[in-house]
Motif scaffolding. Structure first.
Motif, PDB file in Angstrom:
ATOM      1  N   ARG A 179       0.805  -1.218   0.000  1.00 39.95           N
ATOM      2  CA  ARG A 179       0.000   0.000   0.000  1.00 39.95           C
ATOM      3  C   ARG A 179       0.841   1.272   0.000  1.00 39.95           C
ATOM      4  O   ARG A 179       0.395   2.308   0.480  1.00 39.95           O
ATOM      5  CB  ARG A 179      -0.964   0.050   1.183  1.00 39.95           C
ATOM      6  CG  ARG A 179      -1.958  -1.066   1.209  1.00 39.95           C
ATOM      7  CD  ARG A 179      -3.036  -0.887   0.143  1.00 39.95           C
ATOM      8  NE  ARG A 179      -4.160  -1.760   0.422  1.00 39.95           N
ATOM      9  CZ  ARG A 179      -4.315  -2.970  -0.098  1.00 39.95           C
ATOM     10  NH1 ARG A 179      -3.444  -3.447  -0.962  1.00 39.95           N
ATOM     11  NH2 ARG A 179      -5.355  -3.701   0.247  1.00 39.95           N
ATOM     12  N   LEU A 180       2.023   1.188  -0.568  1.00 45.11           N
ATOM     13  CA  LEU A 180       2.826   2.401  -0.770  1.00 45.11           C
ATOM     14  C   LEU A 180       2.465   2.925  -2.159  1.00 45.11           C
ATOM     15  O   LEU A 180       3.135   2.650  -3.154  1.00 45.11           O
ATOM     16  CB  LEU A 180       4.320   2.065  -0.663  1.00 45.11           C
ATOM     17  CG  LEU A 180       4.775   1.642   0.723  1.00 45.11           C
ATOM     18  CD1 LEU A 180       6.201   1.110   0.691  1.00 45.11           C
ATOM     19  CD2 LEU A 180       4.693   2.820   1.696  1.00 45.11           C
ATOM     20  N   THR A 181       1.378   3.681  -2.213  1.00 45.25           N
ATOM     21  CA  THR A 181       0.824   4.052  -3.510  1.00 45.25           C
ATOM     22  C   THR A 181       1.417   5.342  -4.063  1.00 45.25           C
ATOM     23  O   THR A 181       0.944   5.863  -5.061  1.00 45.25           O
ATOM     24  CB  THR A 181      -0.710   4.195  -3.422  1.00 45.25           C
ATOM     25  OG1 THR A 181      -1.014   5.153  -2.406  1.00 45.25           O
ATOM     26  CG2 THR A 181      -1.355   2.871  -3.105  1.00 45.25           C
ATOM     27  N   GLY A 182       2.458   5.872  -3.435  1.00 50.38           N
ATOM     28  CA  GLY A 182       3.104   7.066  -3.973  1.00 50.38           C
ATOM     29  C   GLY A 182       3.753   6.829  -5.324  1.00 50.38           C
ATOM     30  O   GLY A 182       3.782   7.716  -6.171  1.00 50.38           O
ATOM     31  N   SER A 183       4.271   5.636  -5.557  1.00 54.74           N
ATOM     32  CA  SER A 183       4.830   5.300  -6.871  1.00 54.74           C
ATOM     33  C   SER A 183       3.665   4.934  -7.775  1.00 54.74           C
ATOM     34  O   SER A 183       2.800   4.148  -7.386  1.00 54.74           O
ATOM     35  CB  SER A 183       5.795   4.117  -6.749  1.00 54.74           C
ATOM     36  OG  SER A 183       6.755   4.384  -5.755  1.00 54.74           O
ATOM     37  N   CYS A 209       7.033   5.600 -11.804  1.00 55.34           N
ATOM     38  CA  CYS A 209       7.258   4.598 -10.764  1.00 55.34           C
ATOM     39  C   CYS A 209       8.706   4.631 -10.284  1.00 55.34           C
ATOM     40  O   CYS A 209       9.182   3.670  -9.688  1.00 55.34           O
ATOM     41  CB  CYS A 209       6.916   3.209 -11.293  1.00 55.34           C
ATOM     42  SG  CYS A 209       8.028   2.698 -12.633  1.00 55.34           S
ATOM     43  N   SER A 210       9.404   5.724 -10.501  1.00 60.40           N
ATOM     44  CA  SER A 210      10.822   5.814 -10.130  1.00 60.40           C
ATOM     45  C   SER A 210      11.038   5.536  -8.653  1.00 60.40           C
ATOM     46  O   SER A 210      10.362   6.110  -7.803  1.00 60.40           O
ATOM     47  CB  SER A 210      11.379   7.203 -10.445  1.00 60.40           C
ATOM     48  OG  SER A 210      11.311   7.475 -11.821  1.00 60.40           O
ATOM     49  N   VAL A 211      11.976   4.643  -8.356  1.00 62.65           N
ATOM     50  CA  VAL A 211      12.404   4.369  -6.983  1.00 62.65           C
ATOM     51  C   VAL A 211      13.913   4.179  -7.061  1.00 62.65           C
ATOM     52  O   VAL A 211      14.485   4.149  -8.149  1.00 62.65           O
ATOM     53  CB  VAL A 211      11.753   3.097  -6.399  1.00 62.65           C
ATOM     54  CG1 VAL A 211      10.239   3.235  -6.347  1.00 62.65           C
ATOM     55  CG2 VAL A 211      12.145   1.853  -7.187  1.00 62.65           C
ATOM     56  N   GLY A 243       7.705  10.542  -8.991  1.00 60.48           N
ATOM     57  CA  GLY A 243       8.775  10.040  -9.858  1.00 60.48           C
ATOM     58  C   GLY A 243       9.844  11.088 -10.102  1.00 60.48           C
ATOM     59  O   GLY A 243      11.047  10.791 -10.039  1.00 60.48           O
ATOM     60  N   PHE A 244       9.427  12.322 -10.364  1.00 59.74           N
ATOM     61  CA  PHE A 244      10.400  13.400 -10.589  1.00 59.74           C
ATOM     62  C   PHE A 244      11.234  13.666  -9.351  1.00 59.74           C
ATOM     63  O   PHE A 244      12.441  13.918  -9.428  1.00 59.74           O
ATOM     64  CB  PHE A 244       9.678  14.691 -10.999  1.00 59.74           C
ATOM     65  CG  PHE A 244       9.549  14.852 -12.488  1.00 59.74           C
ATOM     66  CD1 PHE A 244       8.376  14.511 -13.136  1.00 59.74           C
ATOM     67  CD2 PHE A 244      10.604  15.348 -13.233  1.00 59.74           C
ATOM     68  CE1 PHE A 244       8.253  14.654 -14.511  1.00 59.74           C
ATOM     69  CE2 PHE A 244      10.494  15.492 -14.620  1.00 59.74           C
ATOM     70  CZ  PHE A 244       9.315  15.148 -15.260  1.00 59.74           C
ATOM     71  N   LEU A 245      10.586  13.627  -8.176  1.00 60.03           N
ATOM     72  CA  LEU A 245      11.320  13.917  -6.952  1.00 60.03           C
ATOM     73  C   LEU A 245      12.372  12.849  -6.684  1.00 60.03           C
ATOM     74  O   LEU A 245      13.520  13.157  -6.336  1.00 60.03           O
ATOM     75  CB  LEU A 245      10.352  14.040  -5.772  1.00 60.03           C
ATOM     76  CG  LEU A 245       9.543  15.346  -5.781  1.00 60.03           C
ATOM     77  CD1 LEU A 245       8.384  15.255  -4.793  1.00 60.03           C
ATOM     78  CD2 LEU A 245      10.430  16.535  -5.431  1.00 60.03           C
ATOM     79  N   ASN A 300      11.497  10.912 -17.181  1.00 58.57           N
ATOM     80  CA  ASN A 300      10.259  11.185 -16.434  1.00 58.57           C
ATOM     81  C   ASN A 300       9.346  12.051 -17.294  1.00 58.57           C
ATOM     82  O   ASN A 300       9.723  13.158 -17.673  1.00 58.57           O
ATOM     83  CB  ASN A 300      10.574  11.927 -15.134  1.00 58.57           C
ATOM     84  CG  ASN A 300      11.286  11.047 -14.139  1.00 58.57           C
ATOM     85  OD1 ASN A 300      12.486  10.803 -14.262  1.00 58.57           O
ATOM     86  ND2 ASN A 300      10.556  10.571 -13.151  1.00 58.57           N
ATOM     87  N   LEU A 301       8.172  11.556 -17.604  1.00 59.13           N
ATOM     88  CA  LEU A 301       7.245  12.317 -18.438  1.00 59.13           C
ATOM     89  C   LEU A 301       6.335  13.181 -17.584  1.00 59.13           C
ATOM     90  O   LEU A 301       5.820  12.728 -16.555  1.00 59.13           O
ATOM     91  CB  LEU A 301       6.366  11.378 -19.263  1.00 59.13           C
ATOM     92  CG  LEU A 301       7.073  10.493 -20.272  1.00 59.13           C
ATOM     93  CD1 LEU A 301       6.033   9.692 -21.059  1.00 59.13           C
ATOM     94  CD2 LEU A 301       7.924  11.309 -21.222  1.00 59.13           C
TER      95      LEU A 301
END
Lengths: 81, 771, 157
Positions: C34-38, C50-52, C107-109, C134-135
């Motif tokens: 439930r880490l929905t930030g990505s 989805c950058s990690v 994703g940008f951050l 990153n789009l």
């Protein structure tokens, strides 16, 4: 008498007439009067229109006032994105 | 009563500086109230909600561009363990032809919509939904889809708009007779509609011209390109009440569509809009939502459905590809005497391209005596087009602004000067009929002429182009509520999803109108149960119509606050005014009582009469149009055909920029979408009518390294129908770029491109054949 | 087929989960943890939403199989702020209005932080090319690039 200009395909219901003068107090009464003169105009025509009264655009506004010297344009409804 | 409320927008004060000096929040770059949740990943978008007992829904899509559906057998899929429900055309009632109802902004034919969300007689495009299942997880759902047996009779298909118009073309609808032609044609065709606009006499106009230029243009369909795919979560209860969370530009509109498609009372469906990851018009319609609801109703469990990126490209609505012919005549001193345009737009599988709007505003930046535009709305085997930022206008103005540029060059007149000679002004008859009120067309052109970008010298090999743009903007039904909390702070509830910072602007207008600190106003977007109807976010209407509703709610609240103060002081209401966020006694009672601020009144409101709620529900009219002018410099690599944007400036009239950063953001974002449309984006089809580039690798949108900084200038010609002078700004930025960039390329290469996109292979081929 | 049991570290916290072999790291972050930030924008590594970071390296979580992260360290957008203190990048994004709809922002951050962790003084061109994976469809990138450059300047002191 207000000057009414019909844009787009409305002229197909009015035998080519694109400008007329009508006595009317509101958008609703205008549509009613138009339909009385040209019964081919569909009942729900107002759903497909944007109406400019003296340069101010109205959509879904039955009781918007039309003055005796107003210039009114009937246009297709304006969508956006 | 209203007289004792300060007038916010004083249009008798023509000096903008003086007027703006009295504003505390409007016009500043205040912090965004929903910002922290977005930079931490806490904000919930369409696919970010999970419910216990949730199922995953997936759609079976037609692999064929055009096929009759003879039968659908879902029995094996339903027998698979873990599959809880399946639906197809049998689960959605048909709707009569022309069941048109104003919903959202566009006129909707539910006969078409029910077929778009789930194919009936035929699959009309590759990707068309044919059936759907809900299962305990995605893997089982995918497996279930592979067990659905569909008997297709493949039919010939047609994609290109001119191919679709030819006699003998495969018919998307076998019974379609063109509307708008008198007498009506006897034979069906793919031409759904013909429209015509204009005034004056073209023959007279062209006869007076010293120069006439005529060109034909061709464009490919492009997608809005929102980064967040369509997503929703539907939950039906056994008693027929339902909840829906979805990423949408209009949750009230989605509610209306779904209720109708599922034949349920509108009030039984509550829709909550999630945060929305981009829409640009593409999320003003429903795709998954009614299907998820139908599955949930059968399973009595929540059903989550999310499109993959591939599905977004194959099955959601792009904008039209077009073929356009434009002819414009001018005198040698640069006065346009006649303009004509014939626009043929792809509608996709169902009627309703934006060709009428394109036809109306193609010539809008000009004051013309003789003008005519004709538009054709044409069916083809592609997804039904959806709105994309000023729908129709970018195409129409691409063609017209390209020809205007050629005329200016031919007559050796500076392109901005040429536009100024013919510019629409307050009082001119617009190209589509009505006289313009106050507008900023001339202001944007004059600003461009004086701008450092336009005055700067080009580097060798570079080219510069300019173009004007226009969009009408709309108002529409909007409701807002201001709830006074017992500690004097205020909850602002609005009903328009926030695509780009509108919560900030609306809170700022509320704080300004109430005369209180901005951080005492918390803006929230309510679900459909919280407020009266709200038309969707689009049409550049939220800051305009939302602002009118918010200001109206503030005025309503202020009157209640004055009443409470008056009652508390035992002073007549007419002797109580509201200034600087406080009730003050005036006239004979001045200095005897008060003042009372929000907290003073709120803490006793239970005793002084009960809750204080400011409300406004309105159907905002009189939206002011927004004109823009773009300047762009390009470099062209003659070895690869690659066009690079070296410098870009957007100049556009905002009426009044409530939050300048978010206005600038709209200008920059629209410009870059335009760069993509002009230089790279297009759908590529194979001979079977299937999309070959259904992903971000090969459907090439601009990336960070493709573009420079985008400079912006906000022009402000206030709109008199809005309390703060606001004009919508969101859509106009996409209108000028196509022509501006094309004009810049022409300036660099002396080659006029009349086809988009101007991608490297096309540019290289043109350079090589020009020798 | 039985699920795989994976032990890993996410945002500094020891974490365990069960996954199918075909599930990606993105699927697991969102649907299991439930880490929905990505966010999923494309599932093909083209949009960067989805950058990690995986052992400090910037990756698209949709291109990493969940089972691959056994014994490794992942950081996501949820690990960027510390308590109630935003990372300077997060604050500068807000100050510069470098987001409109916000879906590409996590994703940008993550990507921008990965840049500044390696290069404290990037040029505008270096920022643009680093972030080319990153789009963003809303902002036109202008304010994003300004925010990153400003953060770099502030962090250099």
């Amino acid at each position: 008498m207000a000057r009414i200009v019909l844009a787009g395909n409305l002229r197909l219901y009015t035998e080519g007439v694109t400008e007329l003068e009508l006595e009317s107090g509101s958008i609703r009464s205008l549509i009613r009067e138009l339909r009385r003169r040209y019964p081919d105009i569909p009942e729900d025509i107002e759903d497909e229109l944007a109406i400019s009264i003296d340069g101010v655009l109205h959509q879904d506004d039955w009781f918007a006032k039309i003055g005796p010297d107003s210039e009114v344009h009937l246009l297709p409804r304006i969508a956006g994105g | 009563m209203a007289a004792a409320v300060e007038k916010i927008f004083d249009d008798t004060v023509t000096d903008r500086e003086t007027r703006d000096k009295t504003l505390k929040w409007v016009g500043t770059r205040a912090p965004r109230p929903d910002g922290v949740d977005k930079v931490t990943g806490r904000a919930k978008f369409g696919a970010d909600t999970y419910l216990p007992n949730m199922l995953h829904g997936k759609v079976l899509r037609s692999p064929h561009a055009h096929a009759r559906i003879r039968s659908i057998d879902m029995s094996k899929a339903l027998a698979l363990p873990g599959v809880k429900a399946a639906v197809n055309r049998d689960d959605f009632p048909d709707h009569p032809e022309g069941a048109v109802q104003p919903a959202g902004e566009m006129v909707i034919d539910y006969r078409d919509m029910t077929r778009n969300i789930m194919a009936r007689e035929k699959a009309l495009y590759e990707g068309h939904a044919v059936a759907a299942v809900a299962a305990v997880n995605e893997r089982v759902a995918r497996q279930a889809l592979s067990l659905i047996e569909v008997d297709y009779e493949i039919l010939p298909h047609v994609i290109d708009v001119e191919e679709a118009m030819k006699p003998g073309a495969p018919l998307v609808r076998e019974d379609l007779i063109t509307e708008g032609v008198e007498p009506a044609p006897e034979e069906p065709s793919n031409i759904a509609k013909r429209v015509e606009f204009g005034h004056g006499d073209l023959d007279v106009g062209f006869a007076r011209a010293d120069v006439i230029i005529e060109r034909s243009f061709k464009t490919q369909p492009v997608h809005q390109g929102y980064i967040e795919p369509h997503a929703c979560l539907a939950s039906f209860s056994e008693d027929g009440q339902a909840e829906l969370w979805c990423s949408t530009q209009g949750h009230y509109v989605a509610r209306g569509h779904c209720a109708r498609l599922l034949q349920m009372d509108v009030s039984k469906l509550r829709v909550t809009c999630s945060e929305i990851g981009g829409g640009f018009g593409g999320k003003t319609v429903v795709y998954l939502e009614p299907v998820a609801l139908a599955l949930s109703r059968k399973a009595c469990q929540p059903v989550k459905m999310v499109m993959t990126r591939e599905e977004v490209f194959r099955a959601s609505g792009p904008t039209s590809g077009a073929s356009m012919d434009v002819r414009i005549g001018a005198t040698k001193d640069g006065r346009i005497t006649a303009g004509e345009a014939i626009l043929k737009f792809q509608a996709g599988a169902f009627a309703g391209s934006p060709v009428p709007a394109a036809a109306m505003c193609a010539f809008a930046p000009y004051d013309l005596e003789n003008v005519r535009t004709i538009g054709f709305d044409v069916l083809s085997n592609r997804p039904k087009v959806a709105a994309y930022r000023a729908p129709g206008a970018p195409l129409g103005e691409y063609a017209v602004e390209s020809v205007v540029d050629e005329l200016a060059k031919n007559l050796a007149i500076d392109p901005l000067e040429f536009r100024l000679k013919n510019a629409a002004k307050e009082g001119s008859d617009s190209s589509y009929g009505p006289k313009f009120g106050p507008i900023g067309c001339v202001e944007t052109l004059e600003t461009a002429q004086k701008h450092d970008h336009y005055l700067s010298t080009l580097k060798p090999g570079q080219g510069r182009g300019v173009a004007s743009g226009y969009w009408f903007n709309i108002g529409g039904q909007t409701s807002a509520t201001l709830n006074l909390c017992e500690d004097g702070s205020v909850a602002l509830v609005v009903g328009t999803p926030d695509v780009g910072g509108s919560r900030a602007s609306l809170a700022m207008m509320a704080a300004e109108s109430l005369g209180i600190e901005l951080d005492k106003v918390r803006p929230l977007i309510g679900d459909t149960s919280a407020l009266g109807y709200n038309m969707l976010t689009g049409g550049s209407r939220v800051t305009f119509a939302g602002g009118i509703a918010v200001h109206g709610a503030a005025v309503d609240m202020i009157n209640q606050l004055r009443e409470r103060a008056a009652a508390t002081w035992d002073v007549p209401i007419d002797d109580v005014e509201w200034h600087g966020g406080q009730a003050v006694a005036v006239n004979g009672y001045k200095d005897q009582e008060g003042p009372m601020g929000m907290l003073d009144i709120a803490k006793d409101m239970a005793k002084s009469g009960g809750p204080i709620v400011g409300r406004c529900s309105t159907n905002a009219q009189g939206a002011g149009p927004s004109f823009g002018c773009h300047i762009v410099d390009v470099d062209v690599d003659k070895e690869t055909g690659k066009v690079s944007v070296a410098r870009y400036t957007v100049i556009q009239d905002a009426g009044k920029a409530v939050h300048p950063s978010y206005v600038e953001g709209q200008y920059q974002g629209g410009a870059v979408q335009g760069i993509g449309w002009a230089l790279n984006e297009e759908y590529i089809y194979d001979k079977n009518g299937k999309v070959e580039n259904a992903g971000f690798l090969d459907y090439r949108v601009p990336v960070c390294s493709d573009v420079p900084m985008i400079d912006t200038v906000i022009v402000e010609v206030p709109n008199p129908t809005h309390p703060y002078g606001v004009r919508g700004v969101g859509e106009t930025p996409l209108v000028p770029p196509l022509a501006a960039i094309s004009n810049a390329v022409e300036n660099a290469l002396d080659i006029r491109f009349t086809e988009l996109p101007m991608s490297p292979p096309r540019v290289l081929a043109a350079i090589e054949s020009a020798g | 087929m039985a699920k795989k049991h994976i032990t890993t570290t996410i945002n500094g916290d020891p974490t365990e989960f069960l996954c199918d072999t075909e599930q990606t790291l993105l699927d697991v972050l969102r649907d299991e943890l439930r880490l929905t930030g990505s966010k999923e924008g494309c599932a093909s590594g083209d949009c960067g939403a989805c950058s990690v970071t995986l052992d400090g390296r910037l990756v698209c979580a949709c291109l990493v199989l969940a089972a691959e992260i056994e014994g490794h360290e992942v950081t996501t957008i949820e690990g960027m702020a510390v308590g109630d203190q935003l990372h300077p990048l997060q604050q500068k994004f807000l100050d510069h209005a470098a987001l409109q709809c916000g879906v590409c922002t996590p994703g940008f951050l993550v990507a921008a932080k990965a840049l500044l962790d390696r290069n404290a003084n990037p040029t505008e061109t270096e920022v643009r090319y680093w972030l080319a994976g990153n789009l963003c469809r809303c902002t036109g990138y202008d304010k994003i690039v300004r925010a990153v450059l400003d953060t770099a300047a502030v962090m250099r002191g």
